[in-house]
Scaffold this active site. Structure first.
Site, PDB file in Angstrom:
ATOM      1  N   THR A   1      44.190  38.482  35.333  1.00  0.00           N
ATOM      2  CA  THR A   1      42.973  37.874  35.869  1.00  0.00           C
ATOM      3  C   THR A   1      41.757  38.037  34.950  1.00  0.00           C
ATOM      4  O   THR A   1      40.684  37.516  35.263  1.00  0.00           O
ATOM      5  CB  THR A   1      42.634  38.467  37.245  1.00  0.00           C
TER       6      THR A   1
ATOM      7  N   PHE B   1      48.029  44.847  41.363  1.00  0.00           N
ATOM      8  CA  PHE B   1      47.169  45.313  40.299  1.00  0.00           C
ATOM      9  C   PHE B   1      45.832  44.587  40.220  1.00  0.00           C
ATOM     10  O   PHE B   1      44.831  45.174  39.892  1.00  0.00           O
ATOM     11  CB  PHE B   1      47.902  45.219  38.960  1.00  0.00           C
ATOM     12  N   HIS B   2      45.798  43.296  40.481  1.00  0.00           N
ATOM     13  CA  HIS B   2      44.569  42.524  40.354  1.00  0.00           C
ATOM     14  C   HIS B   2      44.392  41.608  41.564  1.00  0.00           C
ATOM     15  O   HIS B   2      44.536  40.393  41.452  1.00  0.00           O
ATOM     16  CB  HIS B   2      44.596  41.680  39.076  1.00  0.00           C
ATOM     17  N   PRO B   3      44.076  42.169  42.720  1.00  0.00           N
ATOM     18  CA  PRO B   3      43.936  41.309  43.895  1.00  0.00           C
ATOM     19  C   PRO B   3      42.738  40.372  43.751  1.00  0.00           C
ATOM     20  O   PRO B   3      41.714  40.722  43.161  1.00  0.00           O
ATOM     21  CB  PRO B   3      43.732  42.294  45.040  1.00  0.00           C
TER      22      PRO B   3
END
Length: 93
Positions: free
Chosen positions: A73, A27-29
């Site tokens: 993040t 989802f939040h690389p």
């Protein structure tokens, strides 16, 4: 049994491998432009968010995080942006 239909053993190595496979996020690389020292072959920016090898370019977003945090993040990215903007102003003066 893992969700893909594959089985796993119960050794420590098998359990660590399974935890790594399951405990990741899509989802939040982060980490595309990893922050680190010039001697780190995977690092793209320095501690002041300046791109290694190029002048006048900074990366001020979640991509500079060397590893994915265990939580969302959003807040770390806001903190990177705030600190990055302060560094830009300091260097401009």
């Amino acid at each position: 049994m893992i969700g893909t239909g594959q089985t796993m053993g119960d050794s420590d190595d098998d359990l660590v491998r399974a935890a790594g496979d399951i405990g990741t996020t899509i989802f939040h690389p982060v980490g595309i432009a990893k922050m680190g020292r010039p001697s780190d072959p995977l690092a793209v920016v320095d501690e002041r968010l300046k791109l290694h090898g190029l002048r006048g370019i900074r990366v001020v977003d979640a991509s500079v995080m060397p590893t994915n945090p265990s939580g969302n993040t959003n807040t770390p990215t806001a903190m990177i942006a705030m600190k990055g903007s302060e560094m830009i102003l300091e260097d401009y003066r």
